[in-house]
Design a protein around this motif. Structure first.
Motif, PDB file in Angstrom:
ATOM      1  N   TYR A 105      -3.796  20.340  31.594  1.00 31.35           N
ATOM      2  CA  TYR A 105      -2.596  21.002  31.591  1.00 31.35           C
ATOM      3  C   TYR A 105      -2.065  20.377  30.019  1.00 31.35           C
ATOM      4  CZ  TYR A 105      -1.740  23.192  36.509  1.00 31.35           C
ATOM      5  OH  TYR A 105      -2.549  23.532  37.287  1.00 31.35           O
ATOM      6  N   GLU A 106      -1.828  19.293  30.445  1.00 31.11           N
ATOM      7  CA  GLU A 106      -1.622  18.570  28.894  1.00 31.11           C
ATOM      8  C   GLU A 106      -2.783  18.577  28.082  1.00 31.11           C
ATOM      9  OE1 GLU A 106       0.673  16.363  26.649  1.00 31.11           O
ATOM     10  OE2 GLU A 106       1.341  17.336  28.258  1.00 31.11           O
ATOM     11  N   ARG A 162       0.967  27.459  35.925  1.00 33.13           N
ATOM     12  CA  ARG A 162       1.166  26.621  35.258  1.00 33.13           C
ATOM     13  C   ARG A 162       0.099  26.616  33.851  1.00 33.13           C
ATOM     14  NH1 ARG A 162       1.402  21.466  38.316  1.00 33.13           N
ATOM     15  NH2 ARG A 162       1.778  20.606  36.420  1.00 33.13           N
ATOM     16  N   SER A 163      -1.048  27.786  34.536  1.00 34.44           N
ATOM     17  CA  SER A 163      -2.411  27.348  33.404  1.00 34.44           C
ATOM     18  C   SER A 163      -2.119  28.051  32.749  1.00 34.44           C
ATOM     19  CB  SER A 163      -3.940  27.452  34.128  1.00 34.44           C
ATOM     20  OG  SER A 163      -3.930  28.793  34.961  1.00 34.44           O
ATOM     21  N   GLU A 191       1.002  28.738  31.437  1.00 27.38           N
ATOM     22  CA  GLU A 191       2.080  27.678  30.386  1.00 27.38           C
ATOM     23  C   GLU A 191       1.593  27.162  29.619  1.00 27.38           C
ATOM     24  OE1 GLU A 191       4.651  27.095  33.488  1.00 27.38           O
ATOM     25  OE2 GLU A 191       5.460  29.062  33.870  1.00 27.38           O
ATOM     26  N   ALA A 192       0.040  26.548  29.962  1.00 26.42           N
ATOM     27  CA  ALA A 192       0.002  25.771  29.391  1.00 26.42           C
ATOM     28  C   ALA A 192      -0.831  26.178  27.852  1.00 26.42           C
ATOM     29  CB  ALA A 192      -1.181  24.849  30.182  1.00 26.42           C
ATOM     30  N   GLY A 193      -1.438  27.091  27.996  1.00 26.29           N
ATOM     31  CA  GLY A 193      -2.431  27.937  26.818  1.00 26.29           C
ATOM     32  C   GLY A 193      -3.318  28.578  27.371  1.00 26.29           C
ATOM     33  N   ARG A 202      -2.316  22.013  26.179  1.00 24.56           N
ATOM     34  CA  ARG A 202      -0.971  21.616  25.385  1.00 24.56           C
ATOM     35  C   ARG A 202      -1.216  21.412  23.966  1.00 24.56           C
ATOM     36  NH1 ARG A 202       0.760  20.163  30.483  1.00 24.56           N
ATOM     37  NH2 ARG A 202       2.180  22.084  31.313  1.00 24.56           N
ATOM     38  N   ARG A 203      -2.117  20.705  23.973  1.00 23.66           N
ATOM     39  CA  ARG A 203      -2.541  19.509  22.706  1.00 23.66           C
ATOM     40  C   ARG A 203      -3.458  20.806  21.835  1.00 23.66           C
ATOM     41  NH1 ARG A 203      -2.219  12.779  24.188  1.00 23.66           N
ATOM     42  NH2 ARG A 203      -0.847  12.558  25.365  1.00 23.66           N
ATOM     43  N   ARG A 208      -3.820  24.162  21.811  1.00 21.28           N
ATOM     44  CA  ARG A 208      -2.730  24.386  21.062  1.00 21.28           C
ATOM     45  C   ARG A 208      -2.198  24.208  20.087  1.00 21.28           C
ATOM     46  NH1 ARG A 208      -6.077  28.922  22.183  1.00 21.28           N
ATOM     47  NH2 ARG A 208      -6.363  29.453  24.371  1.00 21.28           N
ATOM     48  N   GLN A 209      -2.020  22.716  19.648  1.00 24.63           N
ATOM     49  CA  GLN A 209      -0.786  22.390  18.997  1.00 24.63           C
ATOM     50  C   GLN A 209      -1.195  22.254  17.825  1.00 24.63           C
ATOM     51  OE1 GLN A 209       1.876  19.284  21.015  1.00 24.63           O
ATOM     52  NE2 GLN A 209       2.169  20.557  22.421  1.00 24.63           N
TER      53      GLN A 209
END
Length: 850
Positions: free
Chosen positions: A792-793, A823-824, A826-828, A796-797, A799-800
């Protein structure tokens, strides 16, 4: 006749003379002219080959036959010369072991004559010297063969002689052993003699013991005299005619006795105690052999307990009676005091507010206090003397309560806080608390039960409400905690089980791609594909048991041939069927029958039915599976000769957790979910399943009916399933595979490389971020359960990072719960796949990559 036919068939290709003998050289059959080789026996006819053979043939033929019997190989001897009518004849003999039904140890002997060699004639018809030399050489060769045969025969006789010597040695050893046993028997007799001597010594010891016993009896008599002299209890012994035999000193004052009264009748005495019918009472004890007991009083008012017991000799004869007078004056006065205390207690009982009742040993009401009548609104006339269980229309008739009350008096057990809910005629349903104890009633020594009754209905109601409230709160909290633990466990279980399954699946497809074309390998890979797919599907069901219970199983239908599904099911169940030595019969139509169904689920249906038949059929039974087309349906029957199904069980055989109780071991028993799952899966395919059995021990049949596909529909479905256009061809993509399971990551990268894609592999989140920034892949296949930084983390990174916003991120993980998918997203993550990802799904995914 059977043997003759078999041998005739075997000898059909042989023209020469032939003989068939068994292992004992007995002729069983002959063919052709055997007269040149056999002699007619003298005397009684015989079938013994060795007796009938010509003398010059016995040694060599016996050697060849023994060799054929031992080695079971074919042998032949050439240029064997015999004389027939004075003229030498050259014969070849062939020995052949036979194995015919019911005659496994036969030997075939074939005689084949050779044409005589032409002689060079002379003017007078006499052979030349060359001819004589040739004849001599032939005879010499024959003699050499006979000598060799004789040598081999003598060698076999020597070996037999050595075996016989060994047997004689063994017999000699047995004789020596028998001799040792005889010596052992002699020693036992000597021991018996010594035991007899020991017995004589023991008899002498017994005689000494008898003398010792006499001394002991004398000592016992002295002890008895001293005991009587020292007793402080009046005791008198009388004979059968009531004459005094002995008495203790305290009895002298009570009966006015003197030593000279021994021998007088007790009825002649004037005792200082009043005993009604005293002589008659003693006589009754002697006649009835029963102890008599009564309380008597002396002239001074002192109480005694008179106990009269029969006087029994060592020969078990009644020879009088023994009278003992025990002073109970103190006990009597104490009883009077207890009576006063009882009266006081009764006053207290009548005064207390709690209901009390007194029961006898038969549980009949002897007394109840005023509170009992007041609380239960009944009068004394309907209670006194009545059985406690019958009061209030049987309200107190509780088996456990009555059983415990019956133990109060004999075992002196207390009944503590027995709670009873009963229906009373005037009070309705009430809850009472009972306590009971044993008491002595009215000074008579009679034992009774005192029971106290407390109405706790209101208190019980309040306690139950408080308990229910606490339980509800506790259950709710526990359920929520268990639900959370279940979700966490299932998620972890999915991840842990799917991790090893992913590299297995990927390795399989790599092997399939590399070794495709070998029929044996293709068959093994096809079998592995089915089993891995089945394991993956079962794993999906395991992770959502609630969905199975609700029948919400997602079917993956495709066009299939029912014969193929049945064959795979038979292959999967073959091991269990063969392990129990069952006979399996498979009957399938030649023309393919098409269905649109889930092949894995249908295979699971037929596997369950075949396994069920194998488990509930005794060893060596017969199992049948047959398919047939039936008016728009295909019917598949699975029959067995097993334990059958009783009429009661037949009605609920498809219910969950229902199974037959085979025996005490139930070694093949399951959880009773197989047939229930069969019915649910068949129903999802719009089909029916039926169980048929005539009863226990008659076997059973399960019939599955499924809708089949007509020819037009089949063509459309086939086109849909197999049609592909040229624009669907794959293009090369840059892919980053991220997974801490190195086997799973490497096998997935190998699959992608084989498909023509460029693949990089990372094993943790930090490495994945660095590699993605450097390579800028088109697709990231990312596992969620990574060390140090989860998927997940990582998503997110990614996508950032503005440079990586257009890449496609797909989760390939063992976590497959709804919460994990949420959750997946939401994490992108763009998509969420469950390990192991199917290559077909992987191909479709690669088509979606921009």
């Amino acid at each position: 006749m059977e043997l003759q036919r078999e041998i005739d068939q075997l000898l059909r290709g042989f023209a020469p003379a032939a003989i068939v003998v068994d292992e004992n050289y007995v002729i069983q059959f002959s063919r052709g002219n055997t007269a040149p080789y056999l002699n007619a026996p003298i005397g009684q006819p015989s079938q013994d080959l060795l007796r009938l053979l010509r003398t010059d043939l016995v040694a060599e033929l016996r050697s060849l036959i023994e060799k054929a019997k031992t080695d079971r190989i074919r042998s032949r001897t050439e240029q064997f010369q015999i004389e027939d009518g004075g003229e030498p004849t050259t014969v070849s003999v062939e020995i052949m072991p036979l194995s015919i039904r019911n005659y496994p140890q036969l030997i075939l002997i074939v005689f084949e004559e050779k044409a005589p060699a032409a002689m060079s004639p002379t003017s007078n018809g006499i052979p030349t010297d060359d001819t004589e030399g040739q004849t001599a050489e032939i005879r010499l060769a024959s003699l050499e063969r006979e000598l060799n045969s004789t040598r081999e025969y003598m060698q076999s006789i020597l070996e037999e002689n050595e075996a016989t010597n060994e047997e004689l040695k063994a017999a000699n050893e047995e004789i020596l052993s028998s001799n040792e046993e005889l010596q052992s028997t002699n020693e036992e007799l000597q021991t018996a003699k010594e035991e007899m001597q020991s017995t004589n010594e023991e008899l002498a010891t017994v005689n000494d013991e008898l003398k010792h016993r006499n001394r002991e009896l004398n000592q016992l008599n002295d002890d008895l005299l001293n005991l009587f002299g020292g007793l402080d209890i009046p005791v008198i012994m009388v004979s059968r005619d009531l004459r005094i035999r002995r008495f203790t000193p305290p009895a002298e004052a009570l009966f006015n006795l003197i030593p000279s009264d021994v021998g007088r009748r007790i009825s002649d005495l004037r005792p200082n105690i009043d005993i009604p019918d005293f002589p008659k009472l003693i006589a009754e004890v002697i006649e009835t052999v029963h102890t008599a007991e009564c309380d008597v009083r002396d002239h001074k008012g002192r109480w005694y307990s008179l106990r009269i017991r029969p006087y029994i000799t060592t020969e078990n004869k009644i020879d009088g009676a023994a009278l003992a007078f025990i002073d109970i004056d103190t006990l009597k006065r104490t009883a009077e005091d207890l009576a006063i205390s009882r009266d006081n207690a009764e006053t207290i009982v009548e005064t207390v507010w709690e209901p009390l009742v007194v029961l006898d040993q038969n549980l009949r009401v002897q007394r109840a206090n005023a509170a009992f009548y007041r609380v239960f609104q009944i009068d004394a006339a309907t209670v006194d003397g009545q059985a406690f269980a019958e009061l209030e229309g049987g309200a107190w008739n509780h088996p456990t309560l009555l059983a415990k009350l019956r133990q109060v008096i004999p075992d002196n057990r207390r009944l503590p806080d027995f709670e009873l809910e009963a229906v009373f005629s005037k009070l309705g349903t009430r809850t009472v608390l009972l306590n009971a104890h044993r008491i002595f009633w009215e000074g008579s020594g009679t034992q009774m039960i005192l029971m106290a009754i407390e109405d706790i209905t209101n208190r019980k109601r309040d306690q139950e409400q408080a308990t229910l409230l606490a339980r509800e709160q506790s259950a709710r909290a526990e359920a929520e905690a268990q639900n959370r633990l279940k979700d966490e466990f299932l998620a972890m279980l999915a991840h842990e089980l799917r991790n090893p399954l992913a590299p297995i699946r990927n390795s399989f497809y790599i092997l399939q791609h590399r070794f495709k074309g070998d029929p044996l390998v293709d068959q093994a890979l096809e079998m592995s594909d089915r089993q891995i797919s089945q394991m993956s599907r079962l794993l999906d069901d395991l992770l959502d048991i609630a969905r199975i219970n609700r029948g919400k199983i997602q079917l993956r239908k495709e066009l299939l041939i029912i014969q193929d599904v049945i064959r795979r099911a038979v292959e999967s169940s073959q091991y269990l069927i063969e392990s129990r030595a069952h006979q399996l019969e498979v009957s399938l139509p030649d023309e393919p029958i098409y269905l649109v169904a889930d092949p894995a689920r249908l295979e699971q249906v037929f596997c369950n039915l075949l396994n069920n038949a194998a488990k509930y059929t005794d060893t060596g039974g017969r199992i049948q599976i047959a398919a047939a087309s039936d008016e728009g349906f295909v019917s598949v029957k699975v029959s067995d000769t097993g334990v059958g199904i009783s009429p009661e069980l037949l009605q609920r055989v498809f219910d969950l957790f229902t199974q037959a109780d085979r025996s005490i071991d139930r070694s093949q028993g399951g959880l009773g979910i197989g047939l229930s799952l069969v019915k649910n899966l068949v129903n999802l395919h719009s089909g029916t399943v039926e169980a048929i059995s005539a009863g226990e021990g008659t076997g059973s049949t399960f019939v599955v009916r499924l809708p089949r596909v007509e020819s037009e529909t089949r063509s459309d479905a086939s086109a849909t399933a197999h049609g592909k256009s040229e624009d669907q061809k794959k293009q090369s993509k840059a892919v980053l595979v991220v997974d801490d399971n190195r086997d799973a990551a490497l096998t997935l990268s190998m699959l992608l490389n084989a498909a023509g894609h460029e693949v990089d592999v990372a094993y943790d989140g930090q490495e994945a971020l660095a590699m993605a920034a450097d390579r800028r892949p088109d697709l990231v296949l990312l596992d969620i359960g990574l060390p140090h930084m989860d998927g997940y983390e990582v998503a997110r990174r990614l996508r950032q990072d503005l440079k990586l916003t257009d890449i496609m991120i797909v989760a390939v993980t063992g976590y497959g719960q709804d919460e994990d998918r949420r959750r997946s997203a939401e994490a992108g993550f763009d998509l969420h796949y469950i390990k192991p990802i199917n290559p077909r799904d992987l191909d479709e995914l690669m088509k979606k990559v921009p």
